[in-house]
Design a protein around this motif. Structure first.
Motif, PDB file in Angstrom:
ATOM      1  N   SER A 140      -2.472  -1.083   5.563  1.00 41.83           N
ATOM      2  CA  SER A 140      -3.785  -0.791   5.116  1.00 41.83           C
ATOM      3  C   SER A 140      -4.206  -1.421   3.749  1.00 41.83           C
ATOM      4  O   SER A 140      -5.218  -1.918   3.624  1.00 41.83           O
ATOM      5  CB  SER A 140      -3.900   0.824   4.734  1.00 41.83           C
ATOM      6  OG  SER A 140      -3.180   1.044   3.704  1.00 41.83           O
ATOM      7  N   ARG A 141      -3.133  -2.142   3.197  1.00 43.68           N
ATOM      8  CA  ARG A 141      -3.321  -2.740   1.856  1.00 43.68           C
ATOM      9  C   ARG A 141      -3.591  -4.256   2.206  1.00 43.68           C
ATOM     10  O   ARG A 141      -4.536  -4.580   1.644  1.00 43.68           O
ATOM     11  CB  ARG A 141      -2.118  -2.660   1.032  1.00 43.68           C
ATOM     12  CG  ARG A 141      -1.643  -1.336   0.454  1.00 43.68           C
ATOM     13  CD  ARG A 141      -2.565  -0.960  -0.494  1.00 43.68           C
ATOM     14  NE  ARG A 141      -3.454   0.199   0.247  1.00 43.68           N
ATOM     15  CZ  ARG A 141      -4.465   1.019  -0.376  1.00 43.68           C
ATOM     16  NH1 ARG A 141      -5.068   0.631  -1.488  1.00 43.68           N
ATOM     17  NH2 ARG A 141      -5.184   1.741   0.393  1.00 43.68           N
ATOM     18  N   ILE A 142      -3.086  -4.886   3.577  1.00 38.63           N
ATOM     19  CA  ILE A 142      -3.351  -5.960   3.685  1.00 38.63           C
ATOM     20  C   ILE A 142      -4.738  -6.252   4.293  1.00 38.63           C
ATOM     21  O   ILE A 142      -5.230  -7.393   3.996  1.00 38.63           O
ATOM     22  CB  ILE A 142      -2.159  -6.519   4.821  1.00 38.63           C
ATOM     23  CG1 ILE A 142      -1.069  -6.658   4.293  1.00 38.63           C
ATOM     24  CG2 ILE A 142      -2.855  -7.958   5.416  1.00 38.63           C
ATOM     25  CD1 ILE A 142       0.220  -7.003   5.239  1.00 38.63           C
ATOM     26  N   GLU A 143      -5.236  -5.269   5.094  1.00 35.42           N
ATOM     27  CA  GLU A 143      -6.478  -5.047   5.450  1.00 35.42           C
ATOM     28  C   GLU A 143      -7.419  -5.127   4.578  1.00 35.42           C
ATOM     29  O   GLU A 143      -8.507  -5.768   4.772  1.00 35.42           O
ATOM     30  CB  GLU A 143      -6.694  -3.874   6.207  1.00 35.42           C
ATOM     31  CG  GLU A 143      -8.126  -3.683   7.028  1.00 35.42           C
ATOM     32  CD  GLU A 143      -8.288  -2.448   7.670  1.00 35.42           C
ATOM     33  OE1 GLU A 143      -9.237  -2.380   8.365  1.00 35.42           O
ATOM     34  OE2 GLU A 143      -7.471  -1.399   7.413  1.00 35.42           O
ATOM     35  N   LYS A 144      -7.455  -4.828   3.028  1.00 34.72           N
ATOM     36  CA  LYS A 144      -8.332  -4.898   2.367  1.00 34.72           C
ATOM     37  C   LYS A 144      -8.546  -6.089   1.508  1.00 34.72           C
ATOM     38  O   LYS A 144      -9.284  -6.501   0.556  1.00 34.72           O
ATOM     39  CB  LYS A 144      -7.683  -3.916   0.994  1.00 34.72           C
ATOM     40  CG  LYS A 144      -7.974  -2.668   1.586  1.00 34.72           C
ATOM     41  CD  LYS A 144      -7.808  -1.578   0.303  1.00 34.72           C
ATOM     42  CE  LYS A 144      -7.865  -0.130   0.758  1.00 34.72           C
ATOM     43  NZ  LYS A 144      -9.053   0.296   1.633  1.00 34.72           N
ATOM     44  N   SER A 145      -7.706  -7.186   2.002  1.00 39.92           N
ATOM     45  CA  SER A 145      -7.928  -8.509   1.492  1.00 39.92           C
ATOM     46  C   SER A 145      -9.232  -9.157   2.108  1.00 39.92           C
ATOM     47  O   SER A 145      -9.820  -8.581   3.103  1.00 39.92           O
ATOM     48  CB  SER A 145      -6.757  -9.569   1.953  1.00 39.92           C
ATOM     49  OG  SER A 145      -7.335 -10.468   3.125  1.00 39.92           O
ATOM     50  N   ASP A 146     -10.050  -9.894   1.216  1.00 38.36           N
ATOM     51  CA  ASP A 146     -11.387 -10.326   1.270  1.00 38.36           C
ATOM     52  C   ASP A 146     -11.435 -11.850   1.761  1.00 38.36           C
ATOM     53  O   ASP A 146     -12.334 -12.393   1.613  1.00 38.36           O
ATOM     54  CB  ASP A 146     -12.104 -10.294   0.098  1.00 38.36           C
ATOM     55  CG  ASP A 146     -11.460 -11.212  -0.988  1.00 38.36           C
ATOM     56  OD1 ASP A 146     -10.498 -12.043  -0.917  1.00 38.36           O
ATOM     57  OD2 ASP A 146     -12.133 -11.381  -2.087  1.00 38.36           O
ATOM     58  N   TRP A 147     -10.329 -12.089   2.658  1.00 38.23           N
ATOM     59  CA  TRP A 147     -10.117 -13.483   3.211  1.00 38.23           C
ATOM     60  C   TRP A 147      -9.872 -13.243   4.706  1.00 38.23           C
ATOM     61  O   TRP A 147      -9.293 -12.397   5.300  1.00 38.23           O
ATOM     62  CB  TRP A 147      -8.893 -14.079   2.542  1.00 38.23           C
ATOM     63  CG  TRP A 147      -8.367 -15.387   2.744  1.00 38.23           C
ATOM     64  CD1 TRP A 147      -9.230 -16.587   2.948  1.00 38.23           C
ATOM     65  CD2 TRP A 147      -7.155 -15.671   3.077  1.00 38.23           C
ATOM     66  NE1 TRP A 147      -8.343 -17.642   3.474  1.00 38.23           N
ATOM     67  CE2 TRP A 147      -6.948 -16.896   3.432  1.00 38.23           C
ATOM     68  CE3 TRP A 147      -5.701 -15.042   3.144  1.00 38.23           C
ATOM     69  CZ2 TRP A 147      -5.861 -17.790   3.597  1.00 38.23           C
ATOM     70  CZ3 TRP A 147      -4.649 -15.871   3.335  1.00 38.23           C
ATOM     71  CH2 TRP A 147      -4.981 -17.077   3.626  1.00 38.23           C
ATOM     72  N   GLY A 148     -10.742 -14.241   5.284  1.00 36.98           N
ATOM     73  CA  GLY A 148     -10.542 -14.480   6.777  1.00 36.98           C
ATOM     74  C   GLY A 148      -9.162 -14.330   7.334  1.00 36.98           C
ATOM     75  O   GLY A 148      -8.941 -13.638   8.271  1.00 36.98           O
ATOM     76  N   ALA A 149      -8.281 -15.149   6.821  1.00 40.10           N
ATOM     77  CA  ALA A 149      -6.967 -15.289   7.355  1.00 40.10           C
ATOM     78  C   ALA A 149      -6.248 -14.020   7.043  1.00 40.10           C
ATOM     79  O   ALA A 149      -5.200 -13.655   7.910  1.00 40.10           O
ATOM     80  CB  ALA A 149      -6.305 -16.540   6.687  1.00 40.10           C
TER      81      ALA A 149
END
Length: 150
Positions: free
Chosen positions: A17-26
């Motif tokens: 869930s933390r990774i999902e919050k990244s604002d980057w397409g990759a």
């Protein structure tokens, strides 16, 4: 701060869930691969996701993988999906992840690790050297760097 391996941790759903919050397409793509159990099929069975954490906060993450977005190629392994959350940038936190990758690579007797990027001047700070321009899976040119391990 602590480096943890996504596949060896007890709280995978939380960290996902933390990774999902990244604002980057990759980063979003990495989230999809992990949530759909497609990560190892896409980048190799011995691949992993390393996360730099500060308590319950995800500071930075990256992968250590057999394959990346430069395909086909005999070059391997790869550092990929390198991301630091905006509030933590500018402090070289990703260096802690790269140190962990170096330990893994050395244990595996890997001499060189590669990274594909369009950044110039970023990975050189961590001892990476420009290797060559190669086309990614979309046919776009990408800068490939090499980190010599030993």
């Amino acid at each position: 701060m602590q480096v943890i391996d996504y596949f060896d941790c007890e709280r995978q759903e939380y960290w996902l869930s933390r990774i999902e919050k990244s604002d980057w397409g990759a980063g979003k793509f990495l989230y999809e691969l992990l949530s759909e159990n497609k990560f190892k099929n896409a980048v190799g069975e011995n691949s992993t996701v390393l996360m730099l954490t500060d308590g319950d906060e995800l500071v930075s993450f990256c992968t250590y993988a057999e394959k990346d977005d430069i395909q086909p190629t005999a070059l391997s392994p790869w550092m990929g999906f390198v991301y630091t959350f905006p509030q933590y940038r500018g402090h070289r936190h990703v260096g802690k992840l790269f140190e962990e990758i170096e330990k893994i690579a050395e244990a595996e007797k890997v001499h060189d690790v590669f990274i594909s990027t369009n950044h110039t001047g970023l990975y050189e700070k961590y001892g990476c050297e420009f290797y060559q321009i190669m086309n990614d899976m979309n046919g776009e040119p990408s800068r490939v760097y090499k980190k010599h391990i030993y």
